[in-house]
Write an enzyme that holds these catalytic residues in place. Structure first.
Site, PDB file in Angstrom:
ATOM      1  N   GLY B 321       1.006  -1.408  -0.016  1.00  0.00           N
ATOM      2  CA  GLY B 321      -0.066  -0.139  -0.072  1.00  0.00           C
ATOM      3  C   GLY B 321       0.896   1.149  -0.037  1.00  0.00           C
ATOM      4  O   GLY B 321       1.935   1.137  -0.564  1.00  0.00           O
ATOM      5  N   SER B 322       0.239   2.446   0.683  1.00  0.00           N
ATOM      6  CA  SER B 322       0.868   3.601   0.431  1.00  0.00           C
ATOM      7  C   SER B 322       2.521   3.778   1.033  1.00  0.00           C
ATOM      8  O   SER B 322       3.281   4.735   0.637  1.00  0.00           O
ATOM      9  CB  SER B 322       0.222   4.628   1.371  1.00  0.00           C
ATOM     10  OG  SER B 322      -1.068   4.676   0.418  1.00  0.00           O
ATOM     11  N   THR B 323       2.979   2.880   1.836  1.00  0.00           N
ATOM     12  CA  THR B 323       4.264   2.995   2.325  1.00  0.00           C
ATOM     13  C   THR B 323       5.036   2.922   1.178  1.00  0.00           C
ATOM     14  O   THR B 323       6.330   3.187   1.082  1.00  0.00           O
ATOM     15  CB  THR B 323       4.552   1.963   3.328  1.00  0.00           C
ATOM     16  OG1 THR B 323       4.212   0.531   2.887  1.00  0.00           O
ATOM     17  CG2 THR B 323       4.030   1.927   4.806  1.00  0.00           C
ATOM     18  N   LYS B 325       4.862   4.192  -1.689  1.00  0.00           N
ATOM     19  CA  LYS B 325       4.917   5.666  -2.324  1.00  0.00           C
ATOM     20  C   LYS B 325       6.402   6.173  -2.057  1.00  0.00           C
ATOM     21  O   LYS B 325       6.878   6.792  -2.964  1.00  0.00           O
ATOM     22  CB  LYS B 325       3.745   6.486  -1.658  1.00  0.00           C
ATOM     23  CG  LYS B 325       2.648   6.069  -2.360  1.00  0.00           C
ATOM     24  CD  LYS B 325       1.597   6.891  -1.734  1.00  0.00           C
ATOM     25  CE  LYS B 325       0.248   6.339  -2.092  1.00  0.00           C
ATOM     26  NZ  LYS B 325      -0.941   6.991  -1.553  1.00  0.00           N
TER      27      LYS B 325
END
Lengths: 367, 737
Positions: B321-323, B325
């Site tokens: 997920g966003s980690t 990014k």
């Protein structure tokens, strides 16, 4: 009576040599047990040395004791033997390892069964030599002789000592054979004995197992085969030259009482094949000289007495060695002259003394 | 006087003849045993006399980086049997005696001691009392031998790293297995000859070959930091009713693992014992329940036990997920396709990828115009999809691989997974777009923290190091494993830029809850729907937070992964960030890194207080607008909200006074779970700011009266109350100044 001559020197030397080997081997093989159980490693050595010295003098006594007197005294001797056995059932009777076979005189413990061996030989041979060819007659010869044998063996059997009894039985029957008993009668006797033995074995399973254990002692390693298997380990590790005097490992509680019924295994382990052959040759020498004395004896009693003594030594030695080498079912018989045992040593040395005395009345080359 | 007959003489000669033959036959028999079979019998006799007792070497100790003992070997006794020496007639009695002492079934023992086998194990690691009793029985064929047993003094501590050994002291798992050859040592032997009573023979044949003890292993692990991590992991597990919580703490410069905690876990001293309830894995079992599970047949709990041994951050992968990014940003900045000031516009939907419906998580209240830095703070999907598309498949793949994804990190632990990374040929545009914000790619937590450590340390990808040194039993260093740099992935400039962006995510953006006063903490939240059997499983999330601190010279990287939280909230920023913050705070304090309170001042100055409005029964779009205008942040407990979803509950409650910029949790599916209770803290003597901080953290509402310091509170300290209960606090100036 012919003139007295010097006795058979070779026989005497062979005997003394064997007794000497015996003292050393009893010492070596008994040390661990004596040290651990009695706190005195020299216990058995000291006793054996004393018995040997006494035995030597007893031998010298009989060497000079006219064996004809033995014939005259044969009945009293036999009665004394019975009397000694009876003492077992008085408070003098001593138990050891679960068997009551010793009479304690305080300074000396005596085994009546050893005395019976020699006493019955003297009694039987004197009976057989009373009339010529007596043994050829069933009523006057064979039957009374068998009764004497039965009585003698019975005296030992009541002490629950089957192996000694069997040894004596065999010895006495051998005397009948030498005396000239008819072969078919002997064969019948052998058949009867064989049948009785078979019944005895079959009737008790533990006996059967014990009997069979000698065919492969390792299969019965923790049970009936233990002692014999340990004996074979001892012989095997001795090899040709042995591990050296005093160096046995098997005497350390692997073989029970190694100074007694299994002393030959320790000889094999410490002195090797060479040592074993030496002991057997010494025994053979005694047997040969004994038979020679019998052959050259001028009278039937001398001949039969010599034969009987030789037969006893032969049979007992062969059974001992056969057990140790797993050649027959295991049983406990000491090796004559060598194994520890005061009474045994005295009896065998007396009998050699008698042989030597007989030899003095024969035409022998005594070189 | 009669003379001997002729037949007597003949028979005597026959007898001599027969006896001679018999005697020579016996000589032959003796020769057969002494010479022909001599060697064989001698060998067997030798076996009988010889006791060859192996002396086990002491297994090496496992230390933490500061020399604290984590796994040691202790001496115990083991019973052996030599069945050949057991007296068959007494075997039953022996079995009975042993059975009484060792509490083993008599029949089983009987079978063991009568087996046709040279040496049989009766029982390992018995008590000293039992050993003495057996020695006293002095049974032929039964021996009591000293040996070593592995012991883990701290129980279920770092158990997934330490691993365990089997009954033969061979490492089976974890460092015990990967470093088994160093830990084992070389066994010694005690050779002696014994007599028939098993006493030593007086021939001085005894020989002792001393064993060589195993080497000690010094881990990179720091016992204290591991404690912080384990404590925080357990709290997060219980609080969020999660299936699993893993926390890794890494030293970015060296790749050293300072802590690696997993809850639920197991105790390597009794590795088949379950410590947590398999049905509700966040609940530690009590004694009684443990006993219940002890009696459950092995085949029914086998899988559960194996699961408790799984080292999630190394053995399993997940969609980050966003980690992830952070990685997209690193690639974009390094390739100059984006700069911190680049402008982006979020309208809620990704338009660039045709045929795919990719939304921003806050599509119902789009972020609008924002810089790249703000995009990162907002964790805006659209911004990162744009960066990903600007990079293209080839370059994206280059960086994904460059940061070590899709391959094993090479850590010396058992069963490492390599994750799943699509090659550029298989990466369609839509995949590229989703990978940019961490979907459609599977990584292990260890890969993620190792990759982010490269960002933090100036651009070098390190090989994670778990073992630092090998030492002998006198403490001499025998071998040192140096930190291993795999490759440079990004430049130092990119690293610096990105660290500043990450710091702003914590100070300004979605990572606020990881904020630690006095330290510059950088981080990124992550919330990903779980992929089970190739599909996104509804309602199952993995919340995570990837943090680095301090950002001006990173000493630690911390990754918190909460698997399947089931207590209402599952936003990484909501539940994982505070855990990371706690671990960072504890660790930096412990590592003696001085906090700088000046730095954090403006953060406080800019904030005023606002009263939370009631947004219940409004749509998420309306609520979002109202809260944004007041300067409040907000999040929902679930990812898949519709524009017109109605808010049914909110935390904190309306009317609560909070700092501007605070995070409001909005609930769209369920009411806030109130079955959890908190203990009211002692507020006496505290000032206004301290009280609000404390009560906010505990999710308690409060009514404040007066000024100065607390003189009275209701309910009293120590009372158990539900979350969200109202606490009345009275302040007074009387004793002030």
């Amino acid at each position: 009576m012919s003139k007295k001559r010097a006795s058979d020197f070779t026989l005497m030397i062979a005997t003394i040599l064997l007794v000497f080997i015996g003292i050393i081997m009893v010492f070596s093989s008994s040390f661990p047990e004596a040290f651990h159980k009695l706190d005195d490693g020299y216990y058995f050595l000291k006793k054996q040395v004393i018995y040997s010295i006494i035995g030597f003098f007893v031998m010298l006594f009989f060497l000079n004791f006219n064996y004809w007197t033995l014939k005259k005294l044969s009945k009293p001797i036999f009665i004394v033997c019975i009397g000694l056995t009876a003492l077992l059932f008085t408070p003098l009777g001593t138990e050891f390892n679960g068997a009551k076979r010793w009479v304690n005189f305080g300074f000396f413990t005596f085994m009546p069964s050893e005395a019976i061996k020699l006493g019955s030989i003297i009694f039987l041979t004197s009976f057989l030599s009373k009339g010529n060819k007596r043994i050829r007659n069933i009523k006057k010869g064979v039957l009374p002789a068998l009764i004497i044998i039965g009585l003698s063996c019975g005296l030992i059997l009541i002490q629950k000592d089957l192996s000694t009894s069997a040894t004596l039985g065999l010895t006495l029957v051998t005397i009948l054979f030498i005396a000239g008993m008819k072969i078919y009668q002997l064969a019948f006797l052998a058949l009867m004995g064989g049948a009785l033995g078979t019944i005895a074995v079959i009737s008790e399973e533990y006996r059967m197992q014990r009997i069979m254990s000698f065919t492969d002692p390792f299969a019965y390693f923790t049970g009936a085969g233990w002692q014999v298997a340990q004996s074979l380990y001892a012989l095997g590790s001795g090899g040709l030259f042995g591990v050296g005097l005093g160096q046995s490992r098997q005497k350390f509680f692997y073989i029970p009482e190694p100074y007694n019924d299994f002393i030959f295994s320790i000889i094999g382990e410490e002195l090797g094949f060479i040592g074993c052959v030496t002991v057997i040759l010494l025994l053979l020498l005694i047997i040969w000289r004994g038979i020679r004395i019998a052959l050259n004896s001028k009278d039937a009693f001398g001949c039969l007495l010599a034969s009987g003594i030789v037969a006893l030594i032969t049979i007992q030695s062969m059974i001992h060695i056969a057990v140790v080498t797993s050649s027959i079912p295991p049983t406990g018989i000491p090796l004559p002259f060598v194994s520890f045992g005061g009474t045994s040593l005295l009896v065998f040395m007396s009998s050699i003394g008698m042989l030597l005395n007989i030899s003095r009345y024969t035409e022998l080359d005594r070189s | 006087m009669s003379s001997p007959t002729v037949s007597t003489k003949k028979r005597l000669i026959l007898m001599l003849f027969v006896v001679s033959i018999a005697m020579f036959a016996l000589i032959g028999r003796i020769g057969y045993f002494q010479i022909v079979r001599g060697d064989e019998l001698k060998r067997r006799a030798l076996e009988q006399w010889t006791r060859d007792i192996p002396i086990e070497p002491k297994r090496g100790i496992i230390y933490d980086r500061n020399g604290k003992k984590l796994a040691i070997s202790v001496s115990t006794d083991t019973v052996w049997c030599n069945p050949a020496e057991i007296n068959k007639k007494k075997a039953k009695d022996i079995a009975k005696d042993l059975s009484n002492i060792l509490e083993i079934d008599q029949d089983i023992l009987y079978k063991k001691i009568t087996k046709r086998q040279s040496s049989t194990l009766i029982k390992r690691w018995i008590e000293k009392e039992e050993a003495d009793k057996i020695r006293n029985l002095n049974i032929r064929g039964i021996e009591v031998v000293s040996d070593n047993k592995r012991y883990y003094p701290l129980g279920n501590f770092a158990s997934h790293i330490l691993g365990f050994t089997n009954v033969d002291n061979e490492g089976q798992y974890g460092v015990e297995k990967t470093y088994n050859k160093y830990l084992t040592g070389i066994p010694g032997r005690w050779i002696k000859t014994v007599d028939g009573r098993q006493k030593e023979l007086p021939y001085n044949n005894e020989k002792i070959y001393e064993p060589e003890d195993g080497l000690g292993v010094v881990l990179t692990l720091d016992e204290t930091i591991q404690h912080f991590a384990e404590k925080s992991a357990l709290e997060a597990l219980v609080k969020n009713k999660a299936k699993n919580v893993s926390i890794i703490v890494m030293q970015p410069k060296t790749g050293d693992i300072l802590a690696l905690a997993n809850k639920p876990d197991y105790d390597p001293n009794d590795k088949t014992k379950l410590l947590f309830d398999p049905k509700t894995p966040w609940m530690p079992l009590n004694e009684q329940e443990m006993k219940y599970w002890e009696d459950v047949p092995w085949n029914q709990k086998e899988k559960l036990v194996y699961d408790s041994w799984r080292n999630f951050p190394v053995n399993d992968f997940y969609e980050p997920g966003s980690t992830f990014k952070i990685i997209t940003a690193a690639a974009g900045l390094e390739e100059n396709v984006v700069s911190p000031d680049s402008q982006f516009y979020c309208d809620g939907y990704v338009q660039q990828v045709k045929g795919a419906r990719i939304k921003c998580w806050r599509y119902y209240n789009p972020h609008g115009s924002q810089s790249f830095v703000e995009g990162a703070q907002n964790s805006c999907n659209e911004v990162f999809v744009e960066v990903g598309l600007r990079l293209g498949q080839e370059k994206m793949y280059k960086y994904v691989k460059g940061f070590g994804f899709g391959e094993k990190t090479g850590i010396d632990l058992t069963g490492e997974a390599s994750g799943i990374v699509n090659s550029p040929e298989n990466m369609r545009e839509v995949n590229l777009a989703t990978v940019s914000f961490g979907q459609g790619i599977s990584v292990t937590p260890l890969q993620l923290i190792t990759g982010v450590s490269a960002v933090a340390n100036g651009g070098n990808l390190m090989e994670p190091r778990i073992v630092k040194q090998l030492v002998d039993n006198k403490g001499n260093v025998k071998k040192t494993f140096e930190p291993k740099k795999k490759r440079r992935v990004i430049s130092e400039e990119t690293s610096d830029t990105l660290l500043n962006i990450l710091e702003s995510v914590v100070s300004e953006g979605t990572g606020k809850k990881a904020y630690v006063r006095g330290y510059k903490v950088g981080g990124k939240t992550g919330t990903a729907q779980k992929v089970i059997d190739g599909r996104y499983a509804s309602g199952k999330y993995i919340a995570s937070f990837m943090a680095v601190a301090p950002t001006d010279d990173p000493e630690i990287a911390v990754l918190v992964v909460i698997d399947e939280p089931s207590n209402g909230i599952y936003y990484g920023g909501q539940i994982a960030a505070p855990v990371a913050g706690q671990v960072i705070k504890d660790s930096l304090n412990y590592l003696n890194i001085k906090p700088d309170f000046k730095e954090s001042k403006d953060n406080n100055e800019s904030t005023g207080y606002v009263v939370i409005p009631d947004v219940r029964n409004k749509t998420i779009t309306e609520a979002g607008k109202i809260l944004s205008q007041l300067g409040l942040e907000y999040s929902t407990e679930t990812l898949d909200v519709q524009k017109n979803t109605i808010i049914i509950d909110q935390v904190p409650f309306p009317g609560t006074k909070v700092k501007r910029g605070s995070m409001i949790d909005l609930f769209v599916n369920t009411k806030y779970e109130r079955d959890n209770t908190v203990i009211v803290p002692n507020l006496t003597g505290k000032n206004y700011k301290e009280v609000t901080n404390m009560l906010d953290n505990l999710s308690l509402r409060y009514k404040l009266e007066g000024e100065g310091i607390v003189t009275n509170q209701k309910p009293n300290a120590g009372t158990k109350v539900d979350y969200n209960s109202l606490i009345e606090v009275k302040f007074d100036n009387a004793n002030h100044d």
